[in-house]
Design a protein around this motif. Structure first.
Motif, short mmCIF file in Angstrom:
data_model
loop_
_atom_site.label_atom_id
_atom_site.label_comp_id
_atom_site.label_asym_id
_atom_site.label_seq_id
_atom_site.Cartn_x
_atom_site.Cartn_y
_atom_site.Cartn_z
N UNK A 108 0.83 -1.20 0.00
CA UNK A 108 0.00 0.00 0.00
C UNK A 108 0.87 1.26 0.00
N UNK A 109 1.87 1.30 0.87
CA UNK A 109 2.72 2.49 0.97
C UNK A 109 3.52 2.72 -0.30
N UNK A 110 4.00 1.65 -0.91
CA UNK A 110 4.79 1.80 -2.14
C UNK A 110 3.92 2.29 -3.30
N UNK A 111 2.69 1.81 -3.38
CA UNK A 111 1.79 2.27 -4.43
C UNK A 111 1.50 3.76 -4.27
N UNK A 112 1.26 4.19 -3.04
CA UNK A 112 1.02 5.61 -2.78
C UNK A 112 2.25 6.43 -3.15
N UNK A 113 3.42 5.95 -2.74
CA UNK A 113 4.67 6.65 -3.02
C UNK A 113 4.93 6.73 -4.53
N UNK A 114 4.62 5.64 -5.22
CA UNK A 114 4.81 5.63 -6.68
C UNK A 114 3.95 6.70 -7.35
N UNK A 115 2.70 6.81 -6.91
CA UNK A 115 1.79 7.78 -7.52
C UNK A 115 2.28 9.21 -7.30
N UNK A 116 2.84 9.47 -6.11
CA UNK A 116 3.37 10.80 -5.81
C UNK A 116 4.58 11.09 -6.69
#
Length: 420
Positions: free
Chosen positions: A197-205
């Motif tokens: 979850x955290x990596x997906x959010x970070x990727x989008x940013x």
């Protein structure tokens, strides 16, 4: 390794994978480049399932059915006397490419029993995906089943090569997991979910700033619950599902009815499989929560712990809340239109568009495609007729069920006539 041995492995490990239903691929998009092999469009991959649960558009297999755990509900548990097998990494790569070139599959769904430890197993799953992407230039869909307890570094690497990652929560409640899988820890399931979850959010940013940012699990993550192994109510199951949707941004939660394959005092007896209809009702409830604006406590609570099998959950809610009906189809807001039994979201949008030009009557609603065998008892329109006639909830339910059964019998007879 002989062809016959590989075929034997495929038979064993494809059959062992059929109990995992969380292999849908919608949401992935991986464009072909540099004359690579395969293409995964944003529309996802359509699946066709055989009656024994095998997915015939994805190569759906286990890397191995050896396992260090002894989960009571699992056919591959270490104490179960079954035929064991394990693929080599290159064998899975070769099978995927050869099946794709023959147009048998459009992608790979790879799971595994756990041998040695979580990290060792996860490393081997990643190696398969890495070889397909970098050595074979394969751009088709890849879904990797994450291993509970795998390190954050491995989960990050897996997300660079897979379109979707998933960790099966297996049993909906912590108490149920302790009963049937005492060797496993609930935190081992949560940790990789949190990392993804955290990596997906970070990727989008980062993607908004640097377009060349590496892709990370573009189709998100999913999980699966085994239903009926430990006696949880539908309320318990859906409260758990709601938690995972909100806490970990799950793309999907899958519900797999437990099929008794092992004799164990902790499990339902052999021959008492969970009805397929119960799975269907859970998926309908899931859909209402995600797309129709319902809250969980409206559908399932202390007074209604289990879904009714003979009617869908939206109709069940409507019958418990008849004081909110009838709804004027020409005036009601979107939220209330979506709560009318027999009206789906596409019909809601059609109604809102059509009523801008004229008041709608029964003929218009029928043309739109509304299931009037249900909806007619909960709505009024540009007509003097209202079909509820102040029926009690029980009487109205019986009337709708009777009409629905009659409708399906008519349809069935029409289909039979085509073969006469």
């Amino acid at each position: 390794m002989s062809f016959d041995r590989v075929r034997e492995k495929l038979s064993i490990l494809a059959d062992a994978a059929k109990y995992d239903v969380s292999c849908a691929s919608s949401g992935g998009k991986r464009s072909n480049s540099n004359k690579g092999l395969g293409n995964n469009t944003g529309m996802g991959i359509c699946h066709s399932y055989t009656e024994d649960g095998r997915c015939v558009s994805l190569l759906k297999i286990l890397l191995t059915n050896h396992c260090i755990f002894d989960c009571a509900y699992c056919v591959t548990r270490k104490s179960n006397d079954i035929k064991r097998a394990a693929f080599k990494i290159q064998e899975v790569v070769d099978l995927t490419i050869n099946f794709y070139r023959r147009n048998y599959i459009e992608g790979l769904f790879l799971s595994s029993g756990i041998f040695k430890n979580a990290d060792y197993t996860m490393e081997r799953l990643i190696q398969v995906a890495k070889k397909l992407r970098l050595e074979e230039n394969f751009n088709g869909y890849i879904h990797l089943k994450s291993i509970p307890g795998a390190s954050d570094d491995l989960m990050y690497e897996a997300g660079l090569y897979a379109d979707r990652l998933s960790v099966n929560i297996e049993i909906p409640t912590i108490s149920g997991l302790k009963l049937l899988a005492p060797d496993k820890k609930h935190d081992d399931f949560i940790k990789p979910m949190e990392k993804v979850k955290n990596e997906i959010i970070q990727y989008k940013v980062e993607r908004k700033i640097i377009k060349s940012t590496p892709r990370f699990a573009p189709a998100g993550q999913s999980t699966q619950m085994i239903i009926g192994a430990t006696g949880e109510s539908d309320r318990d199951i859906m409260y758990s599902a709601t938690y995972y949707y909100k806490k970990f941004n799950m793309r999907r939660v899958y519900y797999s009815g437990y099929v008794p394959v092992l004799a164990d005092d902790r499990l339902p007896s052999l021959g008492t499989a969970v009805p397929m209809l119960r799975e269907n009702r859970l998926y309908q409830t899931d859909w209402l929560l995600r797309f129709y604006g319902f809250s969980i406590n409206e559908l399932l609570n202390d007074s209604y712990k289990n879904l009714e099998l003979d009617i869908d959950p939206k109709l069940g809610w409507a019958l418990r809340n008849l004081h909110l009906f009838p709804v004027d189809i020409n005036k009601a807001e979107k939220r209330m239109l979506a709560r009318i039994p027999g009206i789906g979201m596409q019909s809601v949008y059609k109604i809102m568009h059509a009523r801008k030009f004229r008041n709608l009557d029964w003929s218009h609603l029928k043309a739109i495609g509304i299931a009037l065998n249900k909806a007619q008892y909960f709505i009024i329109c540009n007509s003097k007729d209202f079909y509820n006639k102040d029926l009690s909830p029980v009487a109205l339910k019986n009337k709708i069920v009777k009409n629905s059964n009659s409708k399906y019998r008519t349809y069935f007879n029409q289909q039979l006539s085509l073969f006469s």
